[in-house]
Design a protein around this motif. Sequence first.
Motif, PDB file in Angstrom:
ATOM      1  N   UNK A  76       0.837  -1.205   0.000  1.00  0.00           N
ATOM      2  CA  UNK A  76       0.000   0.000   0.000  1.00  0.00           C
ATOM      3  C   UNK A  76       0.866   1.247   0.000  1.00  0.00           C
ATOM      4  N   UNK A  77       0.351   2.285  -0.658  1.00  0.00           N
ATOM      5  CA  UNK A  77       0.957   3.621  -0.554  1.00  0.00           C
ATOM      6  C   UNK A  77       0.441   4.248   0.741  1.00  0.00           C
ATOM      7  N   UNK A  78       1.343   4.488   1.684  1.00  0.00           N
ATOM      8  CA  UNK A  78       0.909   4.939   3.002  1.00  0.00           C
ATOM      9  C   UNK A  78       0.193   6.278   2.943  1.00  0.00           C
ATOM     10  N   UNK A  79       0.480   7.088   1.948  1.00  0.00           N
ATOM     11  CA  UNK A  79      -0.226   8.366   1.816  1.00  0.00           C
ATOM     12  C   UNK A  79      -1.690   8.164   1.428  1.00  0.00           C
ATOM     13  N   UNK A  80      -1.970   7.104   0.646  1.00  0.00           N
ATOM     14  CA  UNK A  80      -3.338   6.840   0.192  1.00  0.00           C
ATOM     15  C   UNK A  80      -4.078   5.865   1.102  1.00  0.00           C
ATOM     16  N   UNK A  81      -3.368   5.208   2.005  1.00  0.00           N
ATOM     17  CA  UNK A  81      -3.984   4.231   2.905  1.00  0.00           C
ATOM     18  C   UNK A  81      -3.581   4.561   4.336  1.00  0.00           C
ATOM     19  N   UNK A  82      -4.264   5.534   4.972  1.00  0.00           N
ATOM     20  CA  UNK A  82      -3.888   5.918   6.339  1.00  0.00           C
ATOM     21  C   UNK A  82      -4.072   4.798   7.348  1.00  0.00           C
ATOM     22  N   UNK A  99       7.834   5.188  16.267  1.00  0.00           N
ATOM     23  CA  UNK A  99       7.880   5.839  14.956  1.00  0.00           C
ATOM     24  C   UNK A  99       6.952   7.043  14.898  1.00  0.00           C
ATOM     25  N   UNK A 100       6.520   7.547  16.073  1.00  0.00           N
ATOM     26  CA  UNK A 100       5.633   8.698  16.071  1.00  0.00           C
ATOM     27  C   UNK A 100       6.378   9.926  15.558  1.00  0.00           C
ATOM     28  N   UNK A 101       5.679  10.678  14.678  1.00  0.00           N
ATOM     29  CA  UNK A 101       6.264  11.895  14.143  1.00  0.00           C
ATOM     30  C   UNK A 101       7.160  11.689  12.945  1.00  0.00           C
ATOM     31  N   UNK A 102       7.381  10.468  12.527  1.00  0.00           N
ATOM     32  CA  UNK A 102       8.222  10.206  11.353  1.00  0.00           C
ATOM     33  C   UNK A 102       7.337   9.933  10.140  1.00  0.00           C
ATOM     34  N   UNK A 103       7.904  10.148   8.981  1.00  0.00           N
ATOM     35  CA  UNK A 103       7.181   9.946   7.733  1.00  0.00           C
ATOM     36  C   UNK A 103       7.581   8.592   7.143  1.00  0.00           C
ATOM     37  N   UNK A 104       6.711   7.607   7.278  1.00  0.00           N
ATOM     38  CA  UNK A 104       6.997   6.270   6.762  1.00  0.00           C
ATOM     39  C   UNK A 104       6.734   6.225   5.259  1.00  0.00           C
ATOM     40  N   UNK A 105       7.686   5.674   4.521  1.00  0.00           N
ATOM     41  CA  UNK A 105       7.566   5.633   3.064  1.00  0.00           C
ATOM     42  C   UNK A 105       7.673   4.205   2.505  1.00  0.00           C
TER      43      UNK A 105
END
Length: 390
Positions: A76-82, A99-105
Amino acid sequence: MMPTACQPRPLLRRFRRAAALLGLAMALSAVLAAFAMPAPAVAASARIKDVVDVEGVRDNMLIGYGLVVGLNGTGDSLNNAPFTEQSLTGMLERMGVNTRGTNLRTKNVAAVMVTATLPAYAAQGTRIDATVSAMGDSKSLLGGTLLVTPLIGADGEVYAVAQGPIAVSGFSAQGQGASVTRGVPTSGRIASGAIVEREIQFSLAELPVVRLSLRNPDFTTAQRVATAINMQLRGNMAQATDPSSVLLNVPASRRGDVVGLMTEIEQLRITPDQVARVVVDEKSGVIVMGENVRISTVAIAQGNLTIRVTETPQVSQPGPFSQGQTAVVPRTDIQVDDQSNNRLAVMNAGVTLQELVQSLNALGVGPRDMISILQSIKAAGALQAEIEVI
């Protein structure tokens, strides 16, 4: 020595005796062949096991939500699947990773729904199959592994836990100018991938009355089931209470041995009855008609007015040195087909299914036109059957 006129008589008597013996042998052969012939075929029968279900002996549906990891960039694309990002963050925190506050890609994780069927009387530790289906925009689950996923029932209790590598039958590949997809790569299966953790308690052996539920409710079939059971048990132990239920009173001598009793009953054979029904699928043009469908006297004609308009324009060239211009001259061909060759078919009362199909096929009727004809016959009151449109 010359033969006399009386000498052929012994030969004639021998010939007659041989003919009599031959006739007796042929008659004996015919009698033996008659005894050797198989008995005439009886009506189609079925076991009671194949037409009824026993109350309490049933499956239960399980469902769960989990994560699949190990995907090769097809997650999944994490931006499109919260929901995938939230689940991944929660799972990492339970493992001690903040991992709070980090941008997972990452694109190697996919959120999935896991489904399974809990068989009747499944004991703890029994393994069952699980089906995994993607929820987000994952391209494929090929090569993924399902993490521990609790499977809950309709009551909210956890009955099994699933985990393991996913077997996917489909695949998808694409390039800059083309792509190909075979099967469904976003759905897979884990054979024996779920372990039963909770049993469903149901004591069949202690039941004084067992209820048999017909899979296809019918008054006649229910009565035949009850009659066959009573003949086997030599008593009035079974009673058809409605088209879908037969109540069986367990004999006093068989209390505690309901399993053995049901083993004897489910092997009994009956002839199920069925309602005259025509099932029509308008989307695919499929028609299924039962054996008991009958048609009253009715006349059928099938034909439509068809008009074909064909345009074949022609190019008109001017003569040499005429200073004319090239022009396009329209040519129109109109054909009218009024189906004048079709005939009016008359079907007498009591027409069988085979005769109905043969008559409609003789008119050149296709499946979709046949659907309209059947509905028209039903509207006229000549179709002695139910029409079910699916």
